[in-house]
Each structure stands twice: as C-alpha cells, then as structure tokens.
Design a protein around this motif. Structure first.
Motif, PDB file in Angstrom:
ATOM      1  N   GLY A   1      49.363  52.184  32.769  1.00  0.00           N
ATOM      2  CA  GLY A   1      48.698  51.352  31.792  1.00  0.00           C
ATOM      3  C   GLY A   1      48.759  49.876  32.127  1.00  0.00           C
ATOM      4  N   ARG A   2      48.552  49.080  31.091  1.00  0.00           N
ATOM      5  CA  ARG A   2      48.517  47.622  31.188  1.00  0.00           C
ATOM      6  C   ARG A   2      47.383  47.148  32.106  1.00  0.00           C
ATOM      7  N   ALA A   3      47.550  46.024  32.777  1.00  0.00           N
ATOM      8  CA  ALA A   3      46.450  45.425  33.527  1.00  0.00           C
ATOM      9  C   ALA A   3      46.051  46.283  34.719  1.00  0.00           C
ATOM     10  N   ILE A   4      44.765  46.179  35.100  1.00  0.00           N
ATOM     11  CA  ILE A   4      44.268  47.010  36.203  1.00  0.00           C
ATOM     12  C   ILE A   4      43.442  46.250  37.234  1.00  0.00           C
ATOM     13  N   THR A   5      42.809  45.129  36.869  1.00  0.00           N
ATOM     14  CA  THR A   5      41.753  44.557  37.707  1.00  0.00           C
ATOM     15  C   THR A   5      42.104  43.187  38.264  1.00  0.00           C
ATOM     16  N   LEU A   6      41.925  43.039  39.567  1.00  0.00           N
ATOM     17  CA  LEU A   6      42.009  41.737  40.224  1.00  0.00           C
ATOM     18  C   LEU A   6      40.616  41.352  40.704  1.00  0.00           C
ATOM     19  N   TYR A   7      40.166  40.168  40.304  1.00  0.00           N
ATOM     20  CA  TYR A   7      38.864  39.677  40.739  1.00  0.00           C
ATOM     21  C   TYR A   7      38.995  38.935  42.078  1.00  0.00           C
ATOM     22  N   PRO A   8      37.846  38.614  42.720  1.00  0.00           N
ATOM     23  CA  PRO A   8      37.881  38.087  44.098  1.00  0.00           C
ATOM     24  C   PRO A   8      38.826  36.915  44.332  1.00  0.00           C
ATOM     25  N   ARG A   9      38.841  35.926  43.453  1.00  0.00           N
ATOM     26  CA  ARG A   9      39.697  34.771  43.718  1.00  0.00           C
ATOM     27  C   ARG A   9      41.174  35.144  43.656  1.00  0.00           C
ATOM     28  N   SER A  10      41.535  36.036  42.747  1.00  0.00           N
ATOM     29  CA  SER A  10      42.916  36.506  42.693  1.00  0.00           C
ATOM     30  C   SER A  10      43.277  37.239  43.976  1.00  0.00           C
ATOM     31  N   SER A  11      42.353  38.062  44.470  1.00  0.00           N
ATOM     32  CA  SER A  11      42.599  38.781  45.727  1.00  0.00           C
ATOM     33  C   SER A  11      42.743  37.800  46.881  1.00  0.00           C
ATOM     34  N   GLU A  12      41.918  36.745  46.886  1.00  0.00           N
ATOM     35  CA  GLU A  12      42.043  35.723  47.931  1.00  0.00           C
ATOM     36  C   GLU A  12      43.421  35.067  47.901  1.00  0.00           C
ATOM     37  N   MET A  13      43.874  34.709  46.712  1.00  0.00           N
ATOM     38  CA  MET A  13      45.180  34.052  46.601  1.00  0.00           C
ATOM     39  C   MET A  13      46.302  34.978  47.060  1.00  0.00           C
ATOM     40  N   LEU A  14      46.202  36.248  46.701  1.00  0.00           N
ATOM     41  CA  LEU A  14      47.210  37.211  47.132  1.00  0.00           C
ATOM     42  C   LEU A  14      47.102  37.478  48.629  1.00  0.00           C
ATOM     43  N   ASP A  15      45.889  37.384  49.166  1.00  0.00           N
ATOM     44  CA  ASP A  15      45.709  37.520  50.605  1.00  0.00           C
ATOM     45  C   ASP A  15      46.410  36.377  51.335  1.00  0.00           C
ATOM     46  N   GLN A  16      46.333  35.175  50.796  1.00  0.00           N
ATOM     47  CA  GLN A  16      46.994  34.032  51.413  1.00  0.00           C
ATOM     48  C   GLN A  16      48.509  34.096  51.264  1.00  0.00           C
TER      49      GLN A  16
ATOM     50  N   HIS B   1      45.020  36.991  24.951  1.00  0.00           N
ATOM     51  CA  HIS B   1      43.623  37.194  24.561  1.00  0.00           C
ATOM     52  C   HIS B   1      43.325  38.676  24.680  1.00  0.00           C
ATOM     53  N   SER B   2      42.098  39.064  24.432  1.00  0.00           N
ATOM     54  CA  SER B   2      41.746  40.472  24.536  1.00  0.00           C
ATOM     55  C   SER B   2      41.641  40.863  26.008  1.00  0.00           C
ATOM     56  N   SER B   3      41.474  42.153  26.246  1.00  0.00           N
ATOM     57  CA  SER B   3      41.228  42.612  27.622  1.00  0.00           C
ATOM     58  C   SER B   3      39.737  42.760  27.869  1.00  0.00           C
ATOM     59  N   GLY B   4      38.926  42.155  26.982  1.00  0.00           N
ATOM     60  CA  GLY B   4      37.480  42.337  27.051  1.00  0.00           C
ATOM     61  C   GLY B   4      36.863  41.957  28.384  1.00  0.00           C
ATOM     62  N   ALA B   5      37.288  40.841  28.962  1.00  0.00           N
ATOM     63  CA  ALA B   5      36.739  40.391  30.238  1.00  0.00           C
ATOM     64  C   ALA B   5      37.675  40.683  31.397  1.00  0.00           C
ATOM     65  N   ALA B   6      38.755  41.425  31.139  1.00  0.00           N
ATOM     66  CA  ALA B   6      39.724  41.816  32.176  1.00  0.00           C
ATOM     67  C   ALA B   6      40.284  40.602  32.908  1.00  0.00           C
ATOM     68  N   GLN B   7      40.704  39.588  32.139  1.00  0.00           N
ATOM     69  CA  GLN B   7      41.151  38.339  32.744  1.00  0.00           C
ATOM     70  C   GLN B   7      42.660  38.096  32.663  1.00  0.00           C
ATOM     71  N   GLY B   8      43.382  38.910  31.907  1.00  0.00           N
ATOM     72  CA  GLY B   8      44.789  38.617  31.644  1.00  0.00           C
ATOM     73  C   GLY B   8      45.629  38.422  32.888  1.00  0.00           C
ATOM     74  N   MET B   9      45.672  39.420  33.761  1.00  0.00           N
ATOM     75  CA  MET B   9      46.505  39.319  34.953  1.00  0.00           C
ATOM     76  C   MET B   9      45.937  38.274  35.919  1.00  0.00           C
ATOM     77  N   ASN B  10      44.620  38.152  35.985  1.00  0.00           N
ATOM     78  CA  ASN B  10      44.020  37.168  36.872  1.00  0.00           C
ATOM     79  C   ASN B  10      44.415  35.751  36.481  1.00  0.00           C
ATOM     80  N   THR B  11      44.360  35.454  35.197  1.00  0.00           N
ATOM     81  CA  THR B  11      44.738  34.123  34.735  1.00  0.00           C
ATOM     82  C   THR B  11      46.211  33.862  35.012  1.00  0.00           C
ATOM     83  N   GLY B  12      47.038  34.889  34.821  1.00  0.00           N
ATOM     84  CA  GLY B  12      48.456  34.752  35.128  1.00  0.00           C
ATOM     85  C   GLY B  12      48.712  34.499  36.597  1.00  0.00           C
ATOM     86  N   MET B  13      47.920  35.134  37.473  1.00  0.00           N
ATOM     87  CA  MET B  13      48.049  34.897  38.916  1.00  0.00           C
ATOM     88  C   MET B  13      47.712  33.452  39.260  1.00  0.00           C
ATOM     89  N   HIS B  14      46.692  32.920  38.619  1.00  0.00           N
ATOM     90  CA  HIS B  14      46.342  31.508  38.844  1.00  0.00           C
ATOM     91  C   HIS B  14      47.488  30.600  38.408  1.00  0.00           C
TER      92      HIS B  14
END
Length: 591
Positions: free
Chosen positions: A55-70, A318-331
């Motif tokens: 459960g919990r967060a599932i999605t990483l968007y491109p910029r998050s993946s880039e940061m984790l790649d670096q 916030h909600s998980s509507g736009a799947a941004q929770g973990m991505n914002t935390g990564m930033h």
C-alpha cells in the motif's frame, strides 16, 4: 530515571522517520559526509515488519526518477517497477473518452524517464534501506521520539538539540544530542507538534478508499493508468502496479457509507467491484486496503530555530488524487540533502539552509492549490471557487485541470524563482533555459570512444556544483574561449581544492581524435561532444557564441553567464554568496 542517568549519543543529524523521504535524506548525508568526522542517525517508530506492508505511495514521475537516477538509485527501481506509458479513460457506459483523466502522462517527454515509474512503497523503501546500509547507516527501529529540547545558548551548527528517544518494545530511553534534526515523520509528525508549528488547512467530509491486489477483469486496457467516470464512486483510479497487481481507488460517498455499520476488507472489495461498473472485477488476492479522509494542510514553517527541518508529509499533506505525495517529498529531500551536506562540512554558510523553505514552500503551495480542485473534481464536485457553467461535467473539467498541471505533475516544469542568491538570472543572456529551472537532460558523446552518454549521467548529485562550458563551434569561439580560460586562471578562489565544484566542456560538432588538438590546448575539465548540436539547441545556446552554465548539485540551473573574460568574476561572486571557501579568499572585497 533522570536525564542525567540516560545514555547520550552525539550525532550531526538525527532523521526522524524511516519512509522514503527520511531514507533519501539520510542517504545523501551519509554519502556526502566523511564517516570519520560525521555521524547520521535515522529512527523509525514502527518495527520493520510494519514498514514492509503493502500500500501507500506507488508512483514516481519523471523528475523524481531523474533525481533518484542522479543518486544512483533509479536503475534498481526500474528493475522491479511497472513502467506505465499508456493511459485510458472510460465514461460511465464503458466507452473510451480520449484526452481526459490521466492523458497528460502520455506526453511526459524531454526525459529518459518518460513514464510513470510505478513501484509500491514497500519495495522502494527496501531499495533505499539497502543503499543506506552500504553507507554504514542502519535504520534504527522501533524507536519513538518523545521529547525535543533546543539549547538556545548553543551557537548555530553546535549541538543545539537534545532529543529523547524510547525503544517501543523495551521502553528504554536514551538521549541524542545533534546539530540538526529532520522531521520526516508523516502527517501526524511529532516533530512538527513538539516545535509548535501550526499545520494550516482543513479536512473535508470526503472519504476515499484504496485497495491493491491481483485481479481478473474484462476492462479493455487493464495494464494502464486508467480512470473510470463512475456516477456512484466519482472518478475511479485504476493503476497497474508492480508484480502484476492493480490498485483501485474511489470516492466513498456519505450515501454509500450508510450501507455499512463497519467498513472492512470485504466491504472494500464489494465497493471496488461496484465502482468499476460496467466492467467486471474479481480479486484473486487482496494485498492491502485503506480508507481515509481527504484534506489539504501545510506547515507554516519548514525550518525553525536554525536547526530543525520538516520534510514530506510532516510539512504538507493532501489527497492522492494527482499522485504527488511521494514525489513532493522527494523534491524536499533532494533540495535539503546537498545544502545540509555542504553546511555540515563547513563548505557553505549556515544561511544556505534558509533557501530550503524559500524554494520548497511556493511549490508545495502550488500543489495544494491544484489538489484542492483535483480532489473535489474526482469526487464529482466542481471547484470551490468555480465561476463557470454550474452544470459543467466535473470529468471534463478534471481533464482540463490535470492537463494544465501536467508539467508541474511530471516535475519537469517545477522551478525555483530567480533570486539574488542561488538562482541568479543574468540579464544579458538569452537562452531556452533560465536560472531556477531544471537543467534538461541531453545526449552527449565521450571523447576518443564516442560512446553515448547523458548530461545527467555525468553530473551525479554528490553535493557538488558543475561549471558546464558550452563551447560551441571551437573554430568560431576560439578567442572567447581563450578570454574565458585566462579569466578563470586569474581567480584563485575558483581553483581552491575545497571548492565543491567540477568542470565539464561540451564542444559542438563531431569529436576529433584528441580533445587537446580540437581546442588547441588543455580543455576545461572533462570533455564531451555535441555531435549534432542538439544539446546546444535544447539549451538555446548559439554555437557561434557559447555560454557557461552553473548547475546546482540537485540538477537545477544556478546561473548562466556569457563566454568571455567576465565569466570567472561572475562565477566567483555567485559562489561567494554562500560558499566559505570563496568568501574567505575574497575577504574584504565586496561581493
């Protein structure tokens, strides 16, 4: 037992919270700080077995993946993930409606990571924990933070914090004295509450359900990021997950709630089946489910007392509507990680840490504003301040809002406002990219072998800046290059061995057998070729003029200066604002 009788441990940074945000923050610090002189500690309130649930967060968007790649992590994530490049949207009758719902995800370009990296948090955390352990830091669990004291008489960067922690099984308490404390301990953050930081915002009456499992269905495109416009369950999320699983998410309206005295797994399955009609759904296995109240909150401060930070859900929910929770935390984690690393090493002034809140807070506020509209629309309600047609279809408006937020949601369009400190826009420079924007990834060639590589591959996040010389066509820019090289030689602070800076040169055109011969002298740092000029074009740099870019450790652009005899002075003044090495060498000179 009094505090004087408790065992005491001294650390440079105590990270509270063993989720993705805490782990990534701790990992950066552990990698960048010498083990012989610095210590990082990370604690988690719950036992590892609790953290291993689905459960919990599932999605990483491109910029998050880039940061984790670096940070050297994205390839390992990709080994297990479901790489989602396709979306679908179905109306209430099961007809596909193009351009609505998650359609923006099919246009996330300008990145090698041009897809949604879907991997449940359970698996991400395991990867992050293993990477952290390789740096000599183990996640300590189950330890709860029970008290924080700030010693006002202690100077900034000293051991200003006394934290009391308790082992949740043995109830044994101990003290941690630290220079900095990072609260990455979730929406109910003890750190935030202990520091009396208001958590502004509200919760709605809306409830959403999420359920993961292995399913059977007649949905035409089941292995996609999908939306189903249900008249009874709102805009239903259907997300293909890793390991062949699927997530279903839907609004649990007050009317639907009346049917259940107790909402349990059986009820969650029943409602999930109803939510995806007219399609069939059967759960062969349920991995996890949850029900939660939708709302948006933001901490009034992300940094307090010059020594305590909040990151991730601890400072914004916030909600998980736009799947941004973990991505914002990564930033948050990446923005904070390199800054704190430089300050702890004595390379940067403590004032650099104030830019964490200054840069992250406006972007979090943008997310909160988007989420308010998106979460209401997904529950079949028009936005609160809606001034359009009162009878408009929320599903159509949702598609428009998500399309407008596309570059923000993907992270590729997230920027930090130009300022006079870290993101300095030079008025005379005209290019496609500006200070404070993400540095686009571009294809390059290595010298001699002409092996293909990418700019982000050659600029890993190791808490170092990169001076990137776009040399253009050397036959034309030769005099400008000579002027630049001469000016660099006269500024001794830019050659300080303690300066956290690396140098790269990018030549426009096909590579020759020798970089030295191509340039007619020693090149500026590591050399790469831009064979078809695509890198120069993407950055909007004239190959007849060239330019010098300063990339921040996190992959955003710090400044762009002209390729001339004034470049070195501008770079020196830039670094002099916050790096101790440059400031000390120019003591007495106005920067």
């Amino acid at each position: 037992m009094s505090n004087s009788e408790l065992s005491v441990e001294h650390v440079d940074v105590l990270v509270v919270g063993g989720g993705p945000v805490g782990l990534i923050t701790a990992l950066q610090l552990a990698r960048n700080l010498p083990r012989s002189t610095h210590k990082v500690k990370i604690i988690e309130k719950y036992a590892k077995s609790s953290q291993d649930e689905y459960g919990r967060a599932i999605t990483l968007y491109p910029r998050s993946s880039e940061m984790l790649d670096q940070l050297g992590l994205a390839d390992t994530l990709a080994q297990q993930c479901f790489a989602c490049r396709q979306t679908a949207n179905y109306d209430q009758h099961g007809n596909e409606a193009e351009g609505r719902g998650w359609a923006f995800m099919e246009n996330m370009k300008d990145s090698k990571w041009d897809f949604a990296l879907v991997l449940r948090q359970k698996y991400q955390e395991d990867i992050f924990r293993k990477a952290l352990a390789k740096e000599g830091v183990q996640l300590d669990a189950p330890y709860a933070l029970t008290d924080i004291k700030i010693l006002d008489q202690v100077a900034v960067s000293g051991y200003k914090i006394v934290a009391t922690i308790e082992h949740r099984a043995t109830k044994i308490k101990s003290l941690i004295k630290c220079r900095y404390l990072i609260g990455a301990d979730g929406g109910k953050s003890f750190v935030r509450r202990a520091m009396n930081i208001p958590f502004d915002g509200s919760s709605s009456e809306d409830k959403w359900v999420r359920i993961d499992g292995v399913i059977e269905t007649d949905l035409p495109k089941p292995r996609t990021y999908c939306a189903i416009e249900s008249p009874t369950h709102g805009n239903v999320l259907w997300a293909a997950l890793d390991h062949g699983a699927t997530r279903i998410g839907f609004a649990f309206t007050a009317e639907r709630q009346k049917a259940y005295a107790e909402f349990n797994e059986e009820a969650a399955v029943k409602e999930a089946i109803a939510s995806v009609k007219p399609f069939s759904l059967k759960f062969n296995q349920v991995d996890w489910w949850t029900i939660y109240v939708v709302g948006q909150r933001i901490a009034r401060s992300f940094f307090t007392n010059d020594c305590v930070f909040l990151a991730g859900d601890a400072c914004h929910t916030h909600s998980s509507g736009a799947a941004q929770g973990m991505n914002t935390g990564m930033h948050d984690a990446v923005n904070l990680g390199w800054k704190l690393s430089l300050v702890l090493q004595g390379l940067a002034k403590p004032n650099l840490l104030h830019t964490y809140e200054a840069e992250r807070l406006p972007n979090v506020q943008k997310l909160i504003n988007y989420d308010k509209d998106i979460s209401r629309l997904m529950t079949m309600q028009l936005p609160e301040n809606w001034t359009g047609d009162p009878n408009a279809d929320p599903n159509e408006i949702l598609g428009t809002v998500m399309a407008e937020a596309a570059t923000f949601s993907s992270g590729l369009g997230i920027f930090y406002e130009p300022d006079t400190y870290l993101n300095i826009q030079q008025s005379e420079i005209v290019s496609e990219v500006q200070a404070g924007q993400r540095a686009p990834d571009v294809v390059l060639q290595k010298p001699a072998t002409f092996e293909g590589t990418r700019l982000q591959t050659e600029t890993p996040n190791t808490a170092q800046f990169y001076i990137v010389l776009f040399a253009g066509d050397v036959a034309i820019t030769k005099n400008a290059l000579a002027s630049f090289t001469e000016s660099m030689a006269t500024h001794s602070s830019l050659h300080d061995s303690n300066l956290p800076v690396q140098r790269l040169s990018i030549f426009a055109g096909p590579g020759g057998p020798s970089a030295y011969e191509t340039l007619g002298g020693m090149p500026f740092g590591r050399v790469f070729y831009d064979e078809n000029h695509s890198a120069h074009q993407r950055y909007g740099i004239d190959i007849e003029k060239g330019a010098v870019l300063l990339l921040r450790p996190d992959g955003w652009i710090g400044t762009v200066v002209g390729l001339d005899g004034n470049a070195a002075g501008k770079l020196e003044r830039y670094f002099g604002k916050f790096l101790n090495a440059v400031a000390s060498s120019k003591r007495g000179e106005k920067l």
